[in-house]
Design an enzyme around this catalytic site. Structure first.
Site, PDB file in Angstrom:
ATOM      1  N   SER A 149       0.829  -1.175   0.047  1.00 29.71           N
ATOM      2  CA  SER A 149       0.098  -0.057   0.005  1.00 29.71           C
ATOM      3  C   SER A 149       0.817   0.964  -0.148  1.00 29.71           C
ATOM      4  CB  SER A 149      -1.308  -0.048   1.185  1.00 29.71           C
ATOM      5  OG  SER A 149      -2.011   0.889   0.999  1.00 29.71           O
ATOM      6  N   LYS A 159      -1.459  -9.514  -0.562  1.00 32.80           N
ATOM      7  CA  LYS A 159      -2.599  -9.740   0.160  1.00 32.80           C
ATOM      8  C   LYS A 159      -3.561 -10.419  -0.864  1.00 32.80           C
ATOM      9  CE  LYS A 159      -4.770  -5.515  -1.439  1.00 32.80           C
ATOM     10  NZ  LYS A 159      -5.641  -4.434  -0.950  1.00 32.80           N
ATOM     11  N   ASP A 309      -0.997   1.315  -4.756  1.00 26.63           N
ATOM     12  CA  ASP A 309      -1.662   0.464  -5.358  1.00 26.63           C
ATOM     13  C   ASP A 309      -2.978   0.898  -5.618  1.00 26.63           C
ATOM     14  OD1 ASP A 309      -2.535   0.271  -2.467  1.00 26.63           O
ATOM     15  OD2 ASP A 309      -3.476  -1.434  -2.667  1.00 26.63           O
ATOM     16  N   ASP A 311      -5.652   2.328  -4.047  1.00 25.31           N
ATOM     17  CA  ASP A 311      -6.855   2.013  -3.060  1.00 25.31           C
ATOM     18  C   ASP A 311      -7.317   3.164  -2.184  1.00 25.31           C
ATOM     19  OD1 ASP A 311      -4.782   1.627  -1.341  1.00 25.31           O
ATOM     20  OD2 ASP A 311      -5.733  -0.229  -0.531  1.00 25.31           O
TER      21      ASP A 311
END
Length: 551
Positions: A149, A159, A309, A311
């Protein structure tokens, strides 16, 4: 304590040695008698550092083999047919993806990954899992994402997202963690593996383009035509992350005025500014890490960024600069409920219990149900997947919401749609999200919110996770009566992995980080900055006593 160089450009002494990091990844072996070197799944999967023997080839081989083994236990539905594989731009992510592919190919797992050794945002994988299962059956595909992340360039992460598209639940990650450590303890002799070149050439490996399908689908979740018609001037900084290859196709397909202010991909992330603690950290919610884009706020109608990433989201509005994530989430909830008329009125709103209480006020005013869960986006997965909540968001700038038709978009955080929604808001209302937040505070008042992070050992984190209400001896918090002592979340009765104390006019929560070797204390006052400072002071004293007792 804010580092003296916070917000300043990086220096060569801050940059990682990529070659040394990769060498450590392949050469260092974990000592499993050291807890920090074992496989440990937090809120964002397993994370670690190659230099500290906590994220190395041995770990990835064991974790991916464990995922393969877990998939094969899934009766009565059986093993999913296809694994979707993606990576971000961290230095270790390429090596780790190659290792992962070697395990998947050796096990005969059908695998799809971005063509030309490209990078892939977490939300693109989540959306692709859901789309694949809609088209081919509910158990068709799942995914592995190689990312730590927003963590510093030294870090690596991995993950697993099962067939519901979101981060795996505790029962799954516990199984994978235990199996991976058992494999490591046995020297990984039960891991099947082939070299990368052989894996890439295997008949089970297929290189695809995640970009086109994700971009084409965006019109089903954000009003792209409204943004185009309004001529919104958009500035984007991908912060060297996986979204860098998405913004040009988005601009071209929808006719948007998008300027990517930084399109560099550099595993040292040398173009960043120093974060609050003196580290390089690609945190799009940090005013220190985001100093560059904040300085450009007046050049655009709206600007935004993502982490590596993609997100997480960071919104820079001309009216206020970088928005506090809590403020933006409150605006998002208010805007979505008022501008998605096809959504059922029975849909709930999800928030983590360390997010601002102004969200509670907004939800109550809208007459909707609030669902308050522990930290970790995985807690929103069932609600989004089953269509029970229309929005899930957490204070660390991660959120997702449903499509226009009320069906699931992603069950993992999607920073790109949260960014584009800010442009939609401006197009539809003529006001940027900072102005819209100011209107909410006129109605509900201004809460005062703060969070501090402190370094922690595994022992410290374990002690915080086990904090109990009886460790808080006082009956008041900053002069106000304590009305609740929570160790379980009100929305789903799940353990919060820490403690939340609520008074009549404020609250604090303490918990170990699920992504870094740190603990966090969150606090909010409904009175003043001075009152917030007193809450935080008393919170630190309470946590200090708890840690002292543990030692």
């Amino acid at each position: 304590m804010i580092h003296e160089r916070a917000g300043l450009p990086t220096q060569p002494s801050d940059w990682i040695d990529v070659a040394a990091l990769e060498r450590d990844y392949f050469e260092k072996q974990p000592n499993l008698s050291v807890p920090e070197e074992r496989v440990r799944f937090g809120t964002g999967g397993h994370r670690g550092k190659a230099s500290e023997a906590s994220f190395n080839e041995a770990h990835i081989k064991a974790i991916v083999q464990a995922i393969v083994d877990w998939r094969r236990t899934q009766a009565p539905n059986g093993e999913p047919s296809v694994m979707l594989l993606g990576k971000d731009t961290h230095a270790l992510s390429d090596a780790a993806q190659k290792t992962a592919l070697g395990v998947l190919a050796a096990n005969g797992v059908e695998t799809r990954l971005q063509e030309k050794n490209g990078v892939t945002p977490t939300p693109a994988i989540s959306r692709a899992i859901l789309a694949g299962n809609r088209a081919n059956g509910a158990n068709y595909c799942d995914g592995i994402i190689i990312t730590p992340s927003h963590n510093p360039p030294t870090d690596g992460g991995i993950k697993y997202n099962p067939t519901n598209g979101g981060g795996a639940d505790l029962d799954v990650t516990n199984w994978i963690e235990n199996r991976a450590n058992a494999l490591l303890e046995n020297g990984n002799v039960d891991v099947k593996f082939v070299p990368f070149e052989e894996a890439l050439a295997a008949p089970t490996t297929q290189e695809i383009d995640y970009v086109a399908d994700y971009v084409a689908d965006l019109a089903n979740v954000v009003d792209m035509e409204a943004i185009r018609k309004a001529g919104i001037r958009i500035g984007v900084d991908p912060l060297g992350g996986a979204a860098v290859g998405y913004w040009k196709p988005i601009a071209e397909k929808y006719g948007l005025d998008i300027t990517v202010v930084n399109d560099k991909i550099d595993p040292t992330f040398s173009f960043m500014s120093i974060d609050r603690d003196g580290k390089i950290r690609m945190d799009c919610s940090s005013p220190y890490a985001m100093r560059g884009l904040i300085g450009l706020k007046d050049k655009f109608d709206i600007a935004f960024a993502n982490d590596p990433d993609s997100d997480r989201h960071g919104i820079v509005a001309p009216s206020v600069g970088l928005m506090n994530p809590n403020h933006y989430l409150a605006v998002v909830v208010d805007y979505l409920i008022k501008n998605r008329p096809t959504w059922s009125e029975n849909l709930g709103i999800g928030k983590t219990l360390v997010s601002s209480a102004i969200i509670d006020s907004v939800v109550a005013d809208l007459g909707r149900k609030l669902i308050e869960v522990p930290v970790g986006f995985k807690w929103f997965v069932p609600g989004l997947f089953n269509g029970e909540i229309c929005f899930g968001g957490e204070e660390s700038a991660g959120a997702s919401f449903l499509r226009f038709d009320g069906t699931v978009w992603t069950t993992d955080k999607d920073g790109l749609i949260l960014n584009l929604l800010a442009a939609e808001m401006l197009a539809k209302t003529g006001k940027d999200p900072g102005v819209l937040y100011a209107e909410l505070t006129e109605k509900f008042g201004s809460p005062y919110y703060s969070r501090i992070d402190a370094p922690a050992t595994l022992a410290t984190k374990a002690a915080l996770k086990k904090m109990t209400p009886d460790q808080v001896k006082t009956e008041t918090l900053a002069g106000a009566k304590i009305v609740a002592r929570l160790t379980r979340a009100p929305g789903n009765d799940a353990e919060i992995g820490g403690l939340k104390i609520v008074s009549e006019n404020g609250w604090f929560a303490a918990r170990p980080s699920g992504t870094e070797m740190a603990y966090k204390i969150y606090a909010e006052s409904f009175v003043s900055e001075e009152h917030l400072a007193q809450i935080m002071k008393e919170a630190q004293e309470i946590v200090g006593e708890a840690l002292k007792d543990a030692q």
